[in-house]
Design an enzyme around this catalytic site. Structure first.
Site, PDB file in Angstrom:
ATOM      1  N   SER A  23       0.828  -1.209   0.000  1.00 57.37           N
ATOM      2  CA  SER A  23       0.000   0.000   0.000  1.00 57.37           C
ATOM      3  C   SER A  23       0.865   1.264   0.000  1.00 57.37           C
ATOM      4  O   SER A  23       1.855   1.356   0.732  1.00 57.37           O
ATOM      5  CB  SER A  23      -0.900   0.023   1.233  1.00 57.37           C
ATOM      6  N   SER A  25      -0.609   4.173   0.694  1.00 57.71           N
ATOM      7  CA  SER A  25      -1.374   5.154   1.475  1.00 57.71           C
ATOM      8  C   SER A  25      -0.599   5.738   2.659  1.00 57.71           C
ATOM      9  O   SER A  25      -0.703   6.952   2.909  1.00 57.71           O
ATOM     10  CB  SER A  25      -2.688   4.530   1.948  1.00 57.71           C
ATOM     11  N   LYS A  79     -14.642  -3.529   1.642  1.00 54.31           N
ATOM     12  CA  LYS A  79     -15.430  -2.377   1.191  1.00 54.31           C
ATOM     13  C   LYS A  79     -16.930  -2.617   1.358  1.00 54.31           C
ATOM     14  O   LYS A  79     -17.701  -1.670   1.455  1.00 54.31           O
ATOM     15  CB  LYS A  79     -15.119  -2.069  -0.276  1.00 54.31           C
ATOM     16  N   ASP A 115     -13.773   6.847  -4.382  1.00 52.30           N
ATOM     17  CA  ASP A 115     -13.218   6.358  -5.654  1.00 52.30           C
ATOM     18  C   ASP A 115     -13.954   6.987  -6.843  1.00 52.30           C
ATOM     19  O   ASP A 115     -13.342   7.286  -7.875  1.00 52.30           O
ATOM     20  CB  ASP A 115     -13.361   4.827  -5.753  1.00 52.30           C
ATOM     21  N   GLY A 140     -14.488  -5.190 -16.065  1.00 52.40           N
ATOM     22  CA  GLY A 140     -14.575  -5.652 -14.682  1.00 52.40           C
ATOM     23  C   GLY A 140     -15.941  -5.301 -14.113  1.00 52.40           C
ATOM     24  O   GLY A 140     -16.627  -4.395 -14.632  1.00 52.40           O
ATOM     25  N   GLY A 142     -16.358  -5.542 -10.385  1.00 55.53           N
ATOM     26  CA  GLY A 142     -16.171  -5.535  -8.933  1.00 55.53           C
ATOM     27  C   GLY A 142     -16.430  -4.143  -8.362  1.00 55.53           C
ATOM     28  O   GLY A 142     -17.086  -3.303  -8.988  1.00 55.53           O
ATOM     29  N   ALA A 144     -14.461  -1.498  -7.837  1.00 57.95           N
ATOM     30  CA  ALA A 144     -13.927  -0.344  -8.561  1.00 57.95           C
ATOM     31  C   ALA A 144     -14.759  -0.072  -9.818  1.00 57.95           C
ATOM     32  O   ALA A 144     -14.996   1.090 -10.190  1.00 57.95           O
ATOM     33  CB  ALA A 144     -12.463  -0.589  -8.928  1.00 57.95           C
ATOM     34  N   TYR A 241      -1.874   0.877 -11.160  1.00 61.87           N
ATOM     35  CA  TYR A 241      -0.773   1.868 -11.215  1.00 61.87           C
ATOM     36  C   TYR A 241       0.569   1.239 -10.856  1.00 61.87           C
ATOM     37  O   TYR A 241       1.587   1.909 -10.816  1.00 61.87           O
ATOM     38  CB  TYR A 241      -1.066   3.047 -10.272  1.00 61.87           C
TER      39      TYR A 241
HETATM   40  P1  NAP Z   1     -12.691  -6.636  -7.100  1.00 60.54           P
HETATM   41  O1  NAP Z   1     -13.893  -6.112  -6.389  1.00 60.54           O
HETATM   42  O2  NAP Z   1     -12.021  -7.875  -6.632  1.00 60.54           O
HETATM   43  O3  NAP Z   1     -13.126  -6.819  -8.651  1.00 60.54           O
HETATM   44  C1  NAP Z   1     -12.223  -7.264  -9.626  1.00 60.54           C
HETATM   45  C2  NAP Z   1     -12.932  -7.460 -10.961  1.00 60.54           C
HETATM   46  O4  NAP Z   1     -11.944  -7.861 -11.926  1.00 60.54           O
HETATM   47  C3  NAP Z   1     -13.998  -8.562 -10.934  1.00 60.54           C
HETATM   48  O5  NAP Z   1     -15.000  -8.250 -11.854  1.00 60.54           O
HETATM   49  C4  NAP Z   1     -13.177  -9.770 -11.411  1.00 60.54           C
HETATM   50  O6  NAP Z   1     -13.950 -10.785 -12.005  1.00 60.54           O
HETATM   51  C5  NAP Z   1     -12.310  -9.121 -12.459  1.00 60.54           C
HETATM   52  N1  NAP Z   1     -11.126  -9.935 -12.730  1.00 60.54           N
HETATM   53  C6  NAP Z   1     -10.233 -10.427 -11.834  1.00 60.54           C
HETATM   54  N2  NAP Z   1      -9.281 -11.120 -12.461  1.00 60.54           N
HETATM   55  C7  NAP Z   1      -9.593 -11.095 -13.782  1.00 60.54           C
HETATM   56  C8  NAP Z   1      -8.992 -11.659 -14.944  1.00 60.54           C
HETATM   57  N3  NAP Z   1      -7.871 -12.393 -14.856  1.00 60.54           N
HETATM   58  N4  NAP Z   1      -9.554 -11.417 -16.136  1.00 60.54           N
HETATM   59  C9  NAP Z   1     -10.694 -10.678 -16.228  1.00 60.54           C
HETATM   60  N5  NAP Z   1     -11.312 -10.130 -15.163  1.00 60.54           N
HETATM   61  C10 NAP Z   1     -10.765 -10.330 -13.945  1.00 60.54           C
HETATM   62  O7  NAP Z   1     -11.538  -5.539  -7.157  1.00 60.54           O
HETATM   63  P2  NAP Z   1     -11.740  -3.942  -7.261  1.00 60.54           P
HETATM   64  O8  NAP Z   1     -11.787  -3.340  -5.915  1.00 60.54           O
HETATM   65  O9  NAP Z   1     -12.868  -3.700  -8.185  1.00 60.54           O
HETATM   66  O10 NAP Z   1     -10.340  -3.502  -7.904  1.00 60.54           O
HETATM   67  C11 NAP Z   1     -10.032  -3.796  -9.258  1.00 60.54           C
HETATM   68  C12 NAP Z   1      -8.686  -3.176  -9.620  1.00 60.54           C
HETATM   69  O11 NAP Z   1      -8.786  -1.757  -9.559  1.00 60.54           O
HETATM   70  C13 NAP Z   1      -7.555  -3.566  -8.658  1.00 60.54           C
HETATM   71  O12 NAP Z   1      -6.385  -3.758  -9.417  1.00 60.54           O
HETATM   72  C14 NAP Z   1      -7.401  -2.363  -7.768  1.00 60.54           C
HETATM   73  O13 NAP Z   1      -6.078  -2.221  -7.290  1.00 60.54           O
HETATM   74  C15 NAP Z   1      -7.727  -1.252  -8.762  1.00 60.54           C
HETATM   75  N6  NAP Z   1      -8.212  -0.051  -8.066  1.00 60.54           N
HETATM   76  C16 NAP Z   1      -7.487   1.075  -8.232  1.00 60.54           C
HETATM   77  C17 NAP Z   1      -7.921   2.229  -7.605  1.00 60.54           C
HETATM   78  C18 NAP Z   1      -7.120   3.496  -7.786  1.00 60.54           C
HETATM   79  O14 NAP Z   1      -7.295   4.411  -6.976  1.00 60.54           O
HETATM   80  N7  NAP Z   1      -6.306   3.593  -8.814  1.00 60.54           N
HETATM   81  C19 NAP Z   1      -9.080   2.248  -6.808  1.00 60.54           C
HETATM   82  C20 NAP Z   1      -9.809   1.054  -6.681  1.00 60.54           C
HETATM   83  C21 NAP Z   1      -9.343  -0.105  -7.316  1.00 60.54           C
HETATM   84  P3  NAP Z   1     -14.423 -12.072 -11.152  1.00 60.54           P
HETATM   85  O15 NAP Z   1     -15.532 -11.576 -10.276  1.00 60.54           O
HETATM   86  O16 NAP Z   1     -14.831 -13.031 -12.195  1.00 60.54           O
HETATM   87  O17 NAP Z   1     -13.226 -12.530 -10.347  1.00 60.54           O
END
Ligand code: NAP
Length: 299
Positions: A23, A25, A79, A115, A140, A142, A144, A241
């Site tokens: 992290s 943060s 979350k 976010d 995606g 999830g 985010a 990132y």
């Molecule tokens: P999450 O709730 O776990 O959701 C992840 C999503 O990605 C789900 O839809 C998942 O599908 C999909 N996924 C995972 N592995 C995959 C693969 N190999 N191929 C295709 N789809 C895949 O996670 P999240 O909180 O949404 O975060 C997602 C990403 O955004 C992370 O990398 C996180 O670090 C980044 N993020 C960045 C920020 C920022 O401030 N820059 C903020 C928030 C999040 P399934 O449900 O099928 O597993």
């Protein structure tokens, strides 16, 4: 009437999540406190997923209620699991169904989702959008992705969501879709994250990766299917990132597209958190510099 809270002599902030190894943060918030002339610390609270982490999660919340803590950020996998422990949610956290920012208002512990505004602000910044809207594709389904879809719809974009499990994208659409305009296109639609569907997309001005594909251990991968050209003129924003240049960002730039990573979004959500907790303007340049330095160290 609830008594006004006086600012503490030394702030104690923290992040709940699992795992928290890389992290950025703590460094971002340490820089914010220092540049603002405020005293304080930012702690990492690694709490395993429920049910194992339930007791620890409850304990941290109780500490916040006792004002031993003055601000919390929340990341995967809490979350959503934190929602029942809070006294209320902002409208945007309620609509998104996820919280990444907890704060005390009077005696009430409230959850927000920074976010969503952080993404919009960073899109404006990276791509000079000047309130321009169009058609966006979010990869995606999830937490985010939910924040991204909510933010884009609020700003007036038409949004497609593509997920490898199309039923997850369909559920997101069912939860977040506004009423369709009469005779017009649906403002939100789902599709599978696959070559056939993405190659047929009629138009796409903005592509957002909201999957972890591109970060370790998937750093050699891209969520965009092989053999499908990017839509003409599309701008590409990768929420990942670390590494700073993901495979998606590299291939986008190689194809002549504007592309950015998610570091600015990370810093912006931290800035919005800092402002909520302290009431002071966040020193964004110092926070971004700390994030960039820390990323160089990890990388
Ligand atoms: P999450 O709730 O776990 O959701 C992840 C999503 O990605 C789900 O839809 C998942 O599908 C999909 N996924 C995972 N592995 C995959 C693969 N190999 N191929 C295709 N789809 C895949 O996670 P999240 O909180 O949404 O975060 C997602 C990403 O955004 C992370 O990398 C996180 O670090 C980044 N993020 C960045 C920020 C920022 O401030 N820059 C903020 C928030 C999040 P399934 O449900 O099928 O597993």
């Amino acid at each position: 009437m609830t008594p006004e809270l006086l600012p503490p002599q030394s702030y104690r902030f923290g992040l709940l999540g699992w795992p928290l190894g890389h992290s950025l943060s703590p460094q971002i918030h340490a820089a914010a406190l220092e540049a603002s002339g405020l005293s304080g610390t930012y702690h990492l609270f690694p709490i395993p997923p429920l049910p194992d982490g339930a007791g620890l999660l409850q304990e941290i919340i109780e500490r916040f209620r006792r004002q031993e803590l003055h601000g919390l950020n929340v990341t995967i996998p809490h979350k959503q699991t934190i929602l029942p422990l809070l006294d209320g949610l902002t409208d945007q956290a309620m609509a998104i169904g996820a919280v990444n920012l907890v704060y005390l208002e009077g005696q009430r512990l409230l959850g927000d989702n920074s976010d969503a505004p952080a993404l919009l602000l960073d899109l404006q910044h990276c791509f000079s959008l000047q309130n321009q809207v169009g058609t966006a594709l979010v990869l995606g389904a999830g937490g985010a992705a939910r924040a991204a879809v909510y933010a884009l719809l609020q700003a007036g974009w038409q949004v497609y969501v593509a997920a490898r499990r199309v039923e997850a994208a369909q559920r997101l659409v069912a939860d977040l879709a506004p009423p369709a305009s009469v005779g017009g296109m649906d403002p939100l639609a789902s599709l599978p994250l696959g070559a056939d569907a993405l190659a047929k997309l009629p138009v796409c001005d903005l592509l957002i990766n909201a999957t972890p594909v591109g970060m370790p251990p998937l750093a050699d991968s891209t969520p965009w299917p092989d053999g499908v050209p990017f839509p003409a003129g599309v701008k590409i924003y990768d929420m990942v990132y670390n590494p700073a240049q993901t495979k998606l960002v590299r291939s986008a730039r190689a194809g002549g597209h504007q592309a950015a990573n998610g570091l600015g979004m990370l810093v912006e959500q931290a800035a919005l958190s800092f402002e909520r907790w302290t009431g002071s303007n966040a020193p964004r340049p110092a926070m971004l510099a700390a994030a960039t330095d820390s990323l160089d160290t990890i990388g």
